[in-house]
Design an enzyme around this catalytic site. Structure first.
Site, short mmCIF file in Angstrom:
data_model
loop_
_atom_site.label_atom_id
_atom_site.label_comp_id
_atom_site.label_asym_id
_atom_site.label_seq_id
_atom_site.Cartn_x
_atom_site.Cartn_y
_atom_site.Cartn_z
N GLY A 1 -19.93 -51.54 3.53
CA GLY A 1 -19.57 -51.69 2.13
C GLY A 1 -19.58 -53.14 1.71
N CYS B 1 -3.44 -57.10 3.35
CA CYS B 1 -3.19 -57.28 4.79
C CYS B 1 -4.31 -57.98 5.54
CB CYS B 1 -2.91 -55.92 5.44
SG CYS B 1 -1.39 -55.14 4.87
N THR C 1 5.26 -58.76 8.02
CA THR C 1 4.25 -59.24 8.98
C THR C 1 4.42 -60.74 9.15
OG1 THR C 1 2.71 -57.50 8.31
CG2 THR C 1 1.79 -59.42 9.45
#
Length: 439
Positions: free
Chosen positions: A256, A263, A122
């Site tokens: 949550g 990532c 990435t």
């Protein structure tokens, strides 16, 4: 095809194993000789369901091998993938591209004529341009094409994601490179996997835009959860109600303790830095990162509120410390700031995770590590569920009520029914649900 995969970390190892399972000849190269030796012995450096079996099968059939000698592996390859890490750079949040550029320099000297180099890592927009410049500078005679082919793998489901992808993004303007990449992914044609061919910079930006958008959905529903608690609404029903709109969808709308992992945090930050560098700030993503960072530590206050705000001297059991189930990855896990905040408030913390204990021992200090959920909960004043491992979904509440010092469950993943938990004598604290009476 003959493929060289530079980097045997999460992306490189999974990708290399899957490519070999397609029938390609793959060599995974890593500069860490100890890791290579471990892989040759059949031991996996990461926890990923099905990976050990996939690697063993393809090693046994002679399609997959591991090496630390980059030059010999690359010299015979038709396609060379760069799949090294791009962590956030210390101090400024930019993606650290030093490993990518080092790999480009190393392979430049030995690249076969007309080889295709693919950035699987990435990387920010423009990285492919720099990789191409480095290769041409180091080897002016090279006629290689540099392609962007970002990965879209979920930890815990990476093999399925690779073999049954939502999409394959290939960034190149080179006709020959496009033909080669089509051959690399030809085995997926039977699955009707959509391939998006675009230019290199668009492919690079697509990866960051995708992860940042998913992070935005998580941050959004978490803020709605906080509002739901204040007004007496149920965020799970709100999420279901808005998710039924197919323009929104149900995924990534689970409230949550905040997102973590290898990532989302670093990719969102890298996109922010790219926007700033190009005088086009991405304000929404900037806010998402800020909100998420604040949320992780704020979860400790949810635990403290069950005791009137004071948990000094209390023993708190934390179940699940990896950033998500089915992985041992602790990077940017919500459990880290949570545990730190609990300790800062004077609590004693006990920890259990099904597969993340070895990694947890590298992260946490002054905690008690336990070998199962019940030993972790024994004598504790509160049980905090941080990671939604399947084995935590059916805990024996009656047994817990007899071994805990105080019947309090703080469910940061909303995996339990409040009615069921309270029926067994517990105070239940979820996320974005109507509150129980304070204990």
């Amino acid at each position: 095809m003959r493929i060289a995969m530079i980097g045997a970390g999460y992306v490189g190892l999974v990708s290399g194993a899957c490519f070999s399972d397609f029938g390609h000849q793959v060599v995974c190269i890593d500069s860490n000789a100890e890791k290579v030796a471990t892989l040759k012995n059949g031991e996996m450096p990461i926890h990923e369901p099905g990976l050990a079996e996939l690697v063993a099968r393809n090693v046994g059939q002679g399609r997959l091998s591991f090496a630390s000698d980059l030059k010999s592996a690359v010299s015979g390859a038709e396609v060379v993938f760069i799949a090294v890490g791009t962590p956030s750079r210390r101090g400024d949040g930019h993606a650290d591209l030093s490993y990518v550029y080092a790999a480009a320099r190393e392979i430049a000297e030995v690249l076969p004529e007309k080889a295709v180099v693919v950035t699987k890592s990435t990387v920010p927009v423009g990285t492919g341009d720099e990789v191409e410049r480095i290769i041409r500078e180091e080897n002016p005679a090279a006629t290689v094409a540099v392609v962007s082919n970002p990965e879209f793998l979920r930890e815990g489901a990476a093999i399925r994601d690779f073999k049954h992808p939502d999409r394959i993004v290939i960034g190149t303007d080179d006709a020959r490179a496009r033909s080669v990449m089509a051959e690399v992914y030809r085995p997926l044609h039977l699955n009707a996997s959509p391939i998006l061919y675009t230019d290199r910079r668009t492919a690079e930006l697509t990866k960051y835009a995708a992860n940042s958008f998913l992070a935005t959905k998580i941050a959004f529903i978490n803020e709605i959860a906080d509002l739901a608690e204040k007004v007496g609404a149920n965020v799970q029903e709100v999420a279901h109600g808005i998710g039924l709109d197919n323009r929104i969808g149900q995924k990534f709308l689970h409230a949550g303790p905040g997102f973590g992992g290898s990532c989302f945090p670093k990719d969102a930050m890298a996109l922010i830095k790219t926007g700033q560098d190009n005088e086009s700030p991405v304000r929404i993503v900037e806010t998402v990162v800020a909100v998420n960072d604040q949320r992780k530590r704020a979860m400790a206050r949810k635990v403290a509120n069950a005791f009137g705000g004071n948990i000094r001297g209390k023993q708190i059991a934390v179940l699940g410390v990896t950033f998500k189930p089915d992985t041992d990855d602790m990077r940017d896990a919500p459990s880290i700031p949570l545990v730190t905040a609990l300790q800062d408030m004077g609590a004693e913390v006990r920890i259990f995770d099904p597969v993340g204990m070895e990694q947890a021992k590298k992260v946490f200090e002054n905690v008690t590590f336990c070998d199962n959920a019940y030993r972790c909960a024994k004598g504790c004043h509160a049980l905090v569920i941080v990671t939604e491992w399947e084995q935590f979904r059916a805990l024996d509440l009656k047994e817990l009520s007899t071994i805990m010092a105080c019947p309090v469950i703080v469910d940061l993943r909303n995996i339990y029914s409040p009615v069921e938990v309270e029926r067994n004598g517990f105070l239940y604290c979820g996320v974005g649900r109507p509150k129980s009476v304070a204990y």
